[in-house]
Design a protein around this motif. Structure first.
Motif, PDB file in Angstrom:
ATOM      1  N   GLY A  57       4.026   1.133  14.922  1.00 43.95           N
ATOM      2  CA  GLY A  57       3.064   1.989  14.238  1.00 43.95           C
ATOM      3  C   GLY A  57       3.273   2.099  12.738  1.00 43.95           C
ATOM      4  O   GLY A  57       2.988   3.133  12.141  1.00 43.95           O
ATOM      5  N   GLN A  91       4.849  -4.958  13.544  1.00 47.00           N
ATOM      6  CA  GLN A  91       4.339  -3.835  12.763  1.00 47.00           C
ATOM      7  C   GLN A  91       3.549  -2.885  13.656  1.00 47.00           C
ATOM      8  O   GLN A  91       3.762  -1.666  13.631  1.00 47.00           O
ATOM      9  N   THR A 139       2.386   1.946   9.122  1.00 49.34           N
ATOM     10  CA  THR A 139       1.119   1.963   8.391  1.00 49.34           C
ATOM     11  C   THR A 139       1.304   1.943   6.877  1.00 49.34           C
ATOM     12  O   THR A 139       0.342   1.773   6.145  1.00 49.34           O
TER      13      THR A 139
END
Length: 146
Positions: A99, A95, A101
């Motif tokens: 990057g 993850q 999010t």
């Protein structure tokens, strides 16, 4: 039972309910591969195949609503485009590497693994199939620019 026992039972149930993988339907209904730190590099990054990878978490309602469409698209494109899933609750390193999010996030990885593009915003099997095939066509023998 005392309070600590109840908490322990709750945590155990929660852990058992949500660990494993994102695959929320019978494995026979999908061609999507569960990706983890043990197989991601070899299956996706070292592959010459086109991969669509779903980054998500099994508790996320948006991932849950996408999963049936994801599974349909993976079956429809089996043998042409590979589909995979990363459980970001378990695979924090993957993850972070990309990057991610927010969930769900979909990356397409072509033969040139330099900069995987994102951009799949509609959550239907038809949209996933069209995007996958478009990406597949662009990926054949050329560097992909997005």
């Amino acid at each position: 039972m005392n309070r600590s026992t109840n908490v322990l039972i709750f945590i155990s149930f929660f852990f058992l309910s949500f660990t494993g993988n994102l695959n929320l339907v019978d494995a026979g209904d999908t061609a999507s591969v569960i990706l983890n730190s043990g197989n991601f590099e070899q299956l996706v990054m070292q592959s010459k195949d086109v991969w669509f990878v779903l980054f998500g978490a099994p508790w996320c309602p948006y991932v849950k609503s996408l999963k049936p469409e994801w599974d349909k698209a993976s079956k429809a494109l089996e043998g042409k485009v590979k589909f995979g899933e990363v459980d970001c609750d378990v695979e924090n390193a993957i993850q972070a590497r990309f990057g991610v999010t927010g969930f769900p996030t979909v990356f397409a990885f072509g033969p040139d693994k330099c900069a995987p593009p994102t951009g799949v915003t509609e959550r239907t099997a038809d949209t996933l199939e069209k995007a996958s095939l478009s990406y597949y066509d662009k990926a054949q023998g050329c560097k992909m620019e997005f």
